[in-house]
Design a protein around this motif. Sequence first.
Motif, PDB file in Angstrom:
ATOM      1  N   UNK A 220       1.268   2.138   6.511  1.00 51.20           N
ATOM      2  CA  UNK A 220       2.575   1.512   6.800  1.00 51.20           C
ATOM      3  C   UNK A 220       3.212   0.908   5.555  1.00 51.20           C
ATOM      4  N   UNK A 221       2.399   0.234   4.724  1.00 57.72           N
ATOM      5  CA  UNK A 221       2.981  -0.469   3.566  1.00 57.72           C
ATOM      6  C   UNK A 221       3.687   0.485   2.613  1.00 57.72           C
ATOM      7  N   UNK A 222       3.298   1.741   2.671  1.00 53.43           N
ATOM      8  CA  UNK A 222       3.943   2.710   1.774  1.00 53.43           C
ATOM      9  C   UNK A 222       5.351   3.067   2.231  1.00 53.43           C
ATOM     10  N   UNK A 223       5.710   2.674   3.464  1.00 53.07           N
ATOM     11  CA  UNK A 223       7.000   3.084   4.036  1.00 53.07           C
ATOM     12  C   UNK A 223       7.235   4.575   3.827  1.00 53.07           C
ATOM     13  N   UNK A 224       6.346   5.384   4.347  1.00 55.01           N
ATOM     14  CA  UNK A 224       6.436   6.827   4.115  1.00 55.01           C
ATOM     15  C   UNK A 224       7.537   7.464   4.952  1.00 55.01           C
ATOM     16  N   UNK A 225       7.873   8.701   4.600  1.00 52.87           N
ATOM     17  CA  UNK A 225       8.865   9.440   5.387  1.00 52.87           C
ATOM     18  C   UNK A 225       8.276   9.873   6.711  1.00 52.87           C
ATOM     19  N   UNK A 226       6.967  10.119   6.722  1.00 49.23           N
ATOM     20  CA  UNK A 226       6.303  10.529   7.961  1.00 49.23           C
ATOM     21  C   UNK A 226       4.833  10.138   7.888  1.00 49.23           C
ATOM     22  N   UNK A 227       4.260   9.918   9.071  1.00 45.34           N
ATOM     23  CA  UNK A 227       2.831   9.602   9.160  1.00 45.34           C
ATOM     24  C   UNK A 227       2.087  10.812   9.718  1.00 45.34           C
ATOM     25  N   UNK A 228       0.961  11.122   9.101  1.00 47.04           N
ATOM     26  CA  UNK A 228       0.094  12.163   9.640  1.00 47.04           C
ATOM     27  C   UNK A 228      -1.224  11.506  10.017  1.00 47.04           C
ATOM     28  N   UNK A 229      -1.657  11.708  11.239  1.00 47.75           N
ATOM     29  CA  UNK A 229      -2.921  11.131  11.704  1.00 47.75           C
ATOM     30  C   UNK A 229      -3.902  12.259  12.021  1.00 47.75           C
ATOM     31  N   UNK A 230      -5.053  12.247  11.389  1.00 49.13           N
ATOM     32  CA  UNK A 230      -6.055  13.277  11.671  1.00 49.13           C
ATOM     33  C   UNK A 230      -7.218  12.668  12.449  1.00 49.13           C
TER      34      UNK A 230
END
Length: 371
Positions: free
Chosen positions: A149-159
């Motif tokens: 979350x802290x990275x403020x990414x464009x999208x999250x990928x959960x494996x």
Amino acid sequence: MATVTLQNVRKIYGRNTIAVDDFSLHVEDGEFVVLVGPSGCGKSTTLRLVAGLEDVTAGNVYIDGKPANDLPPRDRNIAMVFQNYALYPHMDVYRNMAFGLKLRKFPKEEIDARVREAADVLGIEDLLDRKPKELSGGQRQRVAVGRAIVRKPKAFLFDEPLSNLDAALRVQMRTELGKLHARLGATMIYVTHDQVEAMTMGDRLVVMRDGRIQQIGVPVQLYRRPANRFVAGFIGSPSMNFLEGELVRDGGPAFSGDGITLPIPDCQRDSLSGHVGRRVILGIRPEHIRYAPAADAPGESEDVTAKVEVVEPMGHETWLYIRIGRATCVARVSAEPVPLVDEVVSLAFDLSAVHFFDRETEAALLPDAPE
Ligand SMILES: Nc1ncnc2c1ncn2[C@@H]1O[C@H](COP(=O)(O)OP(=O)(O)OP(=O)(O)O)[C@@H](O)[C@H]1O
Ligand SMILES: [Mg+2]
């Protein structure tokens, strides 16, 4: 946040391991898409292709509509949370979450603001000075998500981020991730081999098998209208029952096979009568077999005699493993009465919920299969 698009993506490892093939998917901005399928079907590879940890062999990946095939992972701004989310054991929660930003030389105040905001979102403000070994499994999992979350990414990928947790905690974290998704409005792609997790979490599901997409849809659509036998058997628990036979004419069109004959339900009669003679698989879900007599209108259910092999009381219902003709089926029936093993019972098949698949291609016989 961003859209993620894969267009006819193929990934071959080494000389001939086709891990992902002809994979096309468009994930909307803010959507929660779940990739689900058995072990080895290419779920992790697909995420790694989006993250840029692997190169595509063919096809295209777009992030926010821009070609990303040649973008290195750090320029994609996509965060991935793994099953084994190894936290740094010697760092406390705060430093674990801050570490990535520190490496990227973010100003101290910005790091502090982001870490505290993420901790607030995840409800772990009180744990910031603990070391990972002083946390429960679920808390550790939250820290791992916090790092993303802290990275403020464009999208999250959960494996498969929850597969190390016990059953109760998985259910809890499932809800929490759902809330997190709502709160962040984030684009998320989530991988699991657990169909219950997939059904409950995803806006849309992508069912994969052997590197290929079998079906994409909202959960209830996959449940009601599986495109083929694989999806039909994969979605729903216990699994759909399958009987092998062919379509015959018995007065009207009927299914005959595995030692039983069933009339074709009214709603499918028109579309199936053209297929008489075809070798088919009949599919019926355990929840669509009940104790007879069922209170349906005539033509909507059919009584079948079955011999009870195993009785599994679940409390609110009972699962019966029964012999019908030559087939063994599972039925989810009411908790009472509880039959004895070897007892012969009369059960009603809900014909309006029966599915048919071609025996060779295993494709659903009707595009407009039962609702
Ligand atoms: N680095 C690699 N080199 C060669 N083959 C690989 C590599 N990574 C994965 N594979 C193969 O690619 C196929 C897809 O693997 P992948 O890890 O994407 O499956 P998965 O759906 O994530 O499975 P699981 O549920 O077990 O994690 C498998 O046949 C696997 O053996
Ligand atoms: Mg995997």
